[in-house]
Write a protein that holds these residues in place. Structure first.
Motif, PDB file in Angstrom:
ATOM      1  N   ALA A  83      -4.925  -5.488 -11.405  1.00 18.74           N
ATOM      2  CA  ALA A  83      -5.795  -5.977 -10.324  1.00 18.74           C
ATOM      3  C   ALA A  83      -5.096  -5.826  -8.970  1.00 18.74           C
ATOM      4  CB  ALA A  83      -6.175  -7.427 -10.575  1.00 18.74           C
ATOM      5  N   VAL A  84      -3.821  -6.193  -8.910  1.00 10.27           N
ATOM      6  CA  VAL A  84      -3.110  -6.123  -7.615  1.00 10.27           C
ATOM      7  C   VAL A  84      -2.889  -4.668  -7.212  1.00 10.27           C
ATOM      8  CG1 VAL A  84      -0.923  -6.651  -6.450  1.00 10.27           C
ATOM      9  CG2 VAL A  84      -2.042  -8.393  -7.858  1.00 10.27           C
ATOM     10  N   ALA A  85      -2.451  -3.834  -8.157  1.00 15.97           N
ATOM     11  CA  ALA A  85      -2.224  -2.419  -7.822  1.00 15.97           C
ATOM     12  C   ALA A  85      -3.537  -1.788  -7.342  1.00 15.97           C
ATOM     13  CB  ALA A  85      -1.679  -1.675  -9.045  1.00 15.97           C
ATOM     14  N   SER A  86      -4.667  -2.135  -7.974  1.00 18.15           N
ATOM     15  CA  SER A  86      -5.954  -1.546  -7.579  1.00 18.15           C
ATOM     16  C   SER A  86      -6.380  -2.024  -6.191  1.00 18.15           C
ATOM     17  CB  SER A  86      -7.048  -1.916  -8.595  1.00 18.15           C
ATOM     18  OG  SER A  86      -6.665  -1.508  -9.872  1.00 18.15           O
ATOM     19  N   LEU A  87      -6.161  -3.332  -5.943  1.00 17.40           N
ATOM     20  CA  LEU A  87      -6.512  -3.859  -4.612  1.00 17.40           C
ATOM     21  C   LEU A  87      -5.725  -3.128  -3.530  1.00 17.40           C
ATOM     22  CD1 LEU A  87      -6.626  -7.738  -5.065  1.00 17.40           C
ATOM     23  CD2 LEU A  87      -8.443  -6.293  -4.130  1.00 17.40           C
ATOM     24  N   LEU A  88      -4.423  -2.952  -3.762  1.00 15.60           N
ATOM     25  CA  LEU A  88      -3.571  -2.293  -2.759  1.00 15.60           C
ATOM     26  C   LEU A  88      -3.995  -0.841  -2.559  1.00 15.60           C
ATOM     27  CD1 LEU A  88      -0.086  -3.681  -3.868  1.00 15.60           C
ATOM     28  CD2 LEU A  88      -1.348  -4.305  -1.785  1.00 15.60           C
ATOM     29  N   ALA A  89      -4.342  -0.168  -3.660  1.00  9.45           N
ATOM     30  CA  ALA A  89      -4.722   1.241  -3.565  1.00  9.45           C
ATOM     31  C   ALA A  89      -6.039   1.405  -2.807  1.00  9.45           C
ATOM     32  CB  ALA A  89      -4.846   1.836  -4.965  1.00  9.45           C
ATOM     33  N   CYS A  90      -6.921   0.411  -2.924  1.00  9.06           N
ATOM     34  CA  CYS A  90      -8.302   0.618  -2.449  1.00  9.06           C
ATOM     35  C   CYS A  90      -8.681  -0.071  -1.140  1.00  9.06           C
ATOM     36  CB  CYS A  90      -9.275   0.136  -3.522  1.00  9.06           C
ATOM     37  SG  CYS A  90      -9.132   1.033  -5.052  1.00  9.06           S
ATOM     38  N   PHE A  91      -8.073  -1.221  -0.851  1.00  8.85           N
ATOM     39  CA  PHE A  91      -8.637  -2.022   0.247  1.00  8.85           C
ATOM     40  C   PHE A  91      -7.629  -2.389   1.336  1.00  8.85           C
ATOM     41  CE2 PHE A  91     -11.536  -2.801  -3.292  1.00  8.85           C
ATOM     42  CZ  PHE A  91     -12.763  -2.580  -2.678  1.00  8.85           C
ATOM     43  N   ASP A  92      -8.163  -2.477   2.552  1.00  7.43           N
ATOM     44  CA  ASP A  92      -7.443  -3.142   3.643  1.00  7.43           C
ATOM     45  C   ASP A  92      -7.930  -4.578   3.669  1.00  7.43           C
ATOM     46  OD1 ASP A  92      -5.791  -1.179   4.734  1.00  7.43           O
ATOM     47  OD2 ASP A  92      -7.523  -0.218   5.699  1.00  7.43           O
ATOM     48  N   ILE A  93      -6.994  -5.506   3.769  1.00  6.76           N
ATOM     49  CA  ILE A  93      -7.373  -6.921   3.767  1.00  6.76           C
ATOM     50  C   ILE A  93      -6.769  -7.540   5.024  1.00  6.76           C
ATOM     51  CG2 ILE A  93      -7.260  -9.082   2.433  1.00  6.76           C
ATOM     52  CD1 ILE A  93      -6.570  -7.350  -0.017  1.00  6.76           C
ATOM     53  N   SER A  94      -7.614  -8.223   5.801  1.00  7.52           N
ATOM     54  CA  SER A  94      -7.077  -8.784   7.054  1.00  7.52           C
ATOM     55  C   SER A  94      -7.753 -10.113   7.363  1.00  7.52           C
ATOM     56  CB  SER A  94      -7.309  -7.811   8.210  1.00  7.52           C
ATOM     57  OG  SER A  94      -8.687  -7.534   8.293  1.00  7.52           O
ATOM     58  N   GLN A  95      -7.218 -10.779   8.382  1.00  9.32           N
ATOM     59  CA  GLN A  95      -7.774 -12.075   8.764  1.00  9.32           C
ATOM     60  C   GLN A  95      -9.198 -11.906   9.299  1.00  9.32           C
ATOM     61  OE1 GLN A  95      -5.140 -14.205  11.347  1.00  9.32           O
ATOM     62  NE2 GLN A  95      -3.426 -14.011   9.941  1.00  9.32           N
ATOM     63  N   GLN A 126       0.836  -1.208   0.000  1.00  6.25           N
ATOM     64  CA  GLN A 126       0.000   0.000   0.000  1.00  6.25           C
ATOM     65  C   GLN A 126       0.869   1.256   0.000  1.00  6.25           C
ATOM     66  OE1 GLN A 126      -2.362  -0.858   3.517  1.00  6.25           O
ATOM     67  NE2 GLN A 126      -4.092  -1.564   2.269  1.00  6.25           N
ATOM     68  N   THR A 127       1.930   1.228   0.821  1.00  3.20           N
ATOM     69  CA  THR A 127       2.822   2.396   0.895  1.00  3.20           C
ATOM     70  C   THR A 127       3.460   2.662  -0.468  1.00  3.20           C
ATOM     71  OG1 THR A 127       3.317   1.709   3.143  1.00  3.20           O
ATOM     72  CG2 THR A 127       4.782   3.361   2.206  1.00  3.20           C
ATOM     73  N   ALA A 128       3.878   1.569  -1.138  1.00  6.50           N
ATOM     74  CA  ALA A 128       4.537   1.729  -2.440  1.00  6.50           C
ATOM     75  C   ALA A 128       3.569   2.317  -3.473  1.00  6.50           C
ATOM     76  CB  ALA A 128       5.065   0.374  -2.915  1.00  6.50           C
ATOM     77  N   VAL A 129       2.316   1.836  -3.462  1.00 13.69           N
ATOM     78  CA  VAL A 129       1.337   2.346  -4.432  1.00 13.69           C
ATOM     79  C   VAL A 129       1.012   3.814  -4.109  1.00 13.69           C
ATOM     80  CG1 VAL A 129      -1.041   2.104  -5.279  1.00 13.69           C
ATOM     81  CG2 VAL A 129       0.373   0.077  -4.967  1.00 13.69           C
ATOM     82  N   ASP A 130       0.813   4.112  -2.811  1.00 18.56           N
ATOM     83  CA  ASP A 130       0.502   5.502  -2.425  1.00 18.56           C
ATOM     84  C   ASP A 130       1.616   6.447  -2.862  1.00 18.56           C
ATOM     85  OD1 ASP A 130      -1.723   4.464  -1.291  1.00 18.56           O
ATOM     86  OD2 ASP A 130      -1.071   4.688   0.805  1.00 18.56           O
ATOM     87  N   ALA A 131       2.870   5.986  -2.690  1.00 15.59           N
ATOM     88  CA  ALA A 131       4.012   6.849  -3.045  1.00 15.59           C
ATOM     89  C   ALA A 131       4.013   7.131  -4.547  1.00 15.59           C
ATOM     90  CB  ALA A 131       5.326   6.179  -2.626  1.00 15.59           C
ATOM     91  N   ALA A 132       3.557   6.167  -5.329  1.00 15.18           N
ATOM     92  CA  ALA A 132       3.608   6.347  -6.789  1.00 15.18           C
ATOM     93  C   ALA A 132       2.424   7.152  -7.323  1.00 15.18           C
ATOM     94  CB  ALA A 132       3.656   4.980  -7.470  1.00 15.18           C
ATOM     95  N   ILE A 133       1.217   6.931  -6.752  1.00 14.06           N
ATOM     96  CA  ILE A 133       0.050   7.599  -7.378  1.00 14.06           C
ATOM     97  C   ILE A 133      -0.667   8.574  -6.426  1.00 14.06           C
ATOM     98  CG2 ILE A 133      -0.348   5.559  -8.866  1.00 14.06           C
ATOM     99  CD1 ILE A 133      -2.904   5.048  -7.237  1.00 14.06           C
ATOM    100  N   GLY A 134      -0.212   8.629  -5.179  1.00 13.66           N
ATOM    101  CA  GLY A 134      -0.881   9.494  -4.203  1.00 13.66           C
ATOM    102  C   GLY A 134      -1.966   8.707  -3.492  1.00 13.66           C
ATOM    103  N   LYS A 135      -2.138   9.009  -2.176  1.00 12.86           N
ATOM    104  CA  LYS A 135      -3.112   8.226  -1.402  1.00 12.86           C
ATOM    105  C   LYS A 135      -4.535   8.712  -1.678  1.00 12.86           C
ATOM    106  CE  LYS A 135      -4.041   6.400   3.121  1.00 12.86           C
ATOM    107  NZ  LYS A 135      -3.803   6.400   4.534  1.00 12.86           N
TER     108      LYS A 135
END
Ligand code: HEM
Length: 503
Positions: free
Chosen positions: A445-457, A317-326
């Protein structure tokens, strides 16, 4: 003698001759190491139970040889358990290692014999592969495929927002949706779409028919000649039903395209473009039906890896935010190749749990010698992708862990020392024909998931409130994918939820 009995007798004699031929050869020449086996049935009982890829990797260790030989009731089979052996044989000697064995149940009987992945090596395969490559040329990918993929990914994000607990269904709908949209211009609203259902029925039949051991005819092709009424010939009646499903799937979808072209509602698709060019509509369009779920399987594994490793999710998530903005916009294909952590994450998903862990079988067209061992003609050759991608010498001692960092330098750039897990896509001339397009699909798909969602147990029951570790069991059929597991998927912010809804 009745004609059915004569056929069975002839089949039995032919079978005995082929078994004897293999025994005579194996006695005379130095075949690679492997379990001794039994008369007639050979090594049928030595096929590993459960996850075969893991079993063969262990067998290779037990025999101290990366190349194993097994006799499948008369059919010679080699298992290659190292990158060196697959490079030497399936790549460098591809001219004689690129055929496919016959799959009588799936191919001739169920009617999948048109599929590129099953076609015997030769002119017809070359023509089909060239047509396939043309459909996925860089200009077609840019003009047609990428916009369609993005549209389907946005639909996927919306579905995830509305019903996160059904994420595994959404993955299938995403993967199949891209296939049906790019191929036929069919856009899916839900799983009740008749074209999807027809394709799913046919693919389900394919998976069942391809399952090792499911049908004796896969081991003894000679049974093909048994008449339908003969006791034990239930597989023939089953094949008749499957054949109708396959025919329905192809006929219905092509009819849809023709009708929508006639009434002016057709969206651009491979079928509509080919029909417009007055091309043969049989040779290219159907292959992707076998592949409805491969990208879904790979994404399913990556999500499982993220659920089990929250630190990887956070870094992604941090990597995607750094590239496209949070929460400023959704990722698009202009961002591809600019976020090394996302590339590493996808590579690790393909490596950690390859979706086709034993690849698709190759087949020799001529006899050969390798490292002093005899390799018969008409031998099944399996590249053990799992063993190759779990080799500590290549990927480090922590091969069982989900760790994208193995592909990265300490400064976060992609390492040139650890190779791309290309074995996940197969070998030599039969390497996955959709590798490029699959990589694009996975990336967005992966970049979009990281940009948009929190995923947890998920949470363990309503009262305890403790986090529940998801199941890490895998279903091992033709494709290998996670058994159903639970997790929580939530939008990272209200802003991002609005971005998804307006996409
Ligand atoms: C993550 C996704 C995918 C993975 C891991 C994957 C993997 C594979 C593997 C292991 C093979 C067998 C290669 C061999 O025989 O050595 C294969 C074959 C093939 N794949 Fe894929 N695949 C994926 C997605 C796709 C997609 C999206 C398409 C089509 C758009 C596709 C089209 C094909 C075709 C046509 C073949 C048969 C090639 C031949 O026999 O000449 N694949 N794939």
């Amino acid at each position: 003698m009745e004609s059915g009995s004569a056929v069975v007798l002839a089949a039995f004699v032919a079978f005995m001759i082929s078994v004897c031929a293999v025994w005579i050869h194996s006695g005379k020449r130095g075949l690679p190491p492997g379990p001794k086996g039994w008369p007639l049935i050979g090594n049928i009982f030595d096929i590993p139970k459960g996850a075969m890829h893991v079993g063969y990797m262990k067998m290779a260790k037990d025999y101290g040889s990366d190349v194993l030989y097994l006799n499948m009731a008369g059919s010679p089979m080699l298992i290659l358990n190292s990158v060196e052996a697959v490079e030497d044989l399936l790549v460098r000697r591809a001219a004689i290692y690129s055929d496919r064995p016959r799959f009588p149940m799936i191919g001739e009987l169920c009617g999948w014999d048109f599929a590129l992945s099953l076609i015997k090596y030769g002119d017809q395969w070359r023509r089909s592969r060239a047509l396939f490559a043309k459909q996925f040329s860089p200009s077609s990918v840019q003009a047609y495929h990428k916009p369609c993929i993005v549209e389907n990914v946005h639909l996927f994000l919306n579905r995830l927002l509305n019903a996160p607990e059904e994420f595994q269904d959404h993955l299938v709908l995403l993967s199949a949706g891209i296939v049906l949209a790019t191929t036929y211009g069919i856009y899916l609203r839900d799983r009740n779409n008749p074209y999807l259902q027809s394709a799913e029925r046919a693919v389900q039949g394919f998976s069942e028919a391809a399952l090792p051991g499911a049908y004796l005819i896969n081991t003894f092709p000679i049974l093909e000649y048994i008449p339908e009424w003969f006791p034990g010939a239930g597989f023939k009646r089953k094949a008749k039903v499957e054949r109708a499903n396959v025919k329905g799937m192809i006929g219905d979808t092509i009819e849809f395209v023709k009708k929508s072209m006639a009434d002016g509602t057709a969206r651009s698709s491979m079928a509509s473009r080919a029909l417009q060019e007055m091309k043969d509509d049989k040779s290219w369009s159907e292959e992707k039906e076998t592949l409805l779920q491969n990208v879904a399987a790979a994404l399913n594994t990556i999500i499982l890896g993220l659920v089990l490793n929250p630190d990887v999710l956070r870094k992604g998530q941090t990597a995607v935010d750094a590239a496209i903005g949070k929460s400023t916009r959704l990722p698009n294909f202009d961002d591809e190749g600019k976020i090394p952590y996302v590339d590493a994450l996808i590579m690790e998903g393909l490596r950690w749990r390859p979706i086709v862990p034993l690849g698709l079988p190759h087949y020799t067209t001529e006899e050969d010698m390798y490292r002093g061992y005899y390799v018969p003609a008409n031998a099944i050759i399996i590249g053990n992708t799992w063993a190759i991608l779990h080799d500590p010498a290549t990927y480090g001692s922590n091969v069982d862990q989900f760790c994208p960092e193995r592909f990265l330098n300490s400064d976060g750039t992609l390492s040139s020392k650890v190779p791309y897990p290309s074995a996940a896509f197969g070998y030599g001339r039969r390497i996955c024909a959709g590798k490029g397009i699959a990589q694009h699909q996975l990336w967005i798909a992966v970049a979009s998931l990281l940009a948009c969602f929190d995923i947890s147990q998920g949470v363990d029951g309503e009262t305890s409130g403790a986090e529940a570790k998801p199941s890490t069991e895998y279903v091992n059929k033709v494709l290998s994918y996670p058994s159903p597991y639970r997790c929580n998927i939530e939008p990272r912010s209200k802003t991002v939820a609005c971005l998804i809804r307006s996409s």
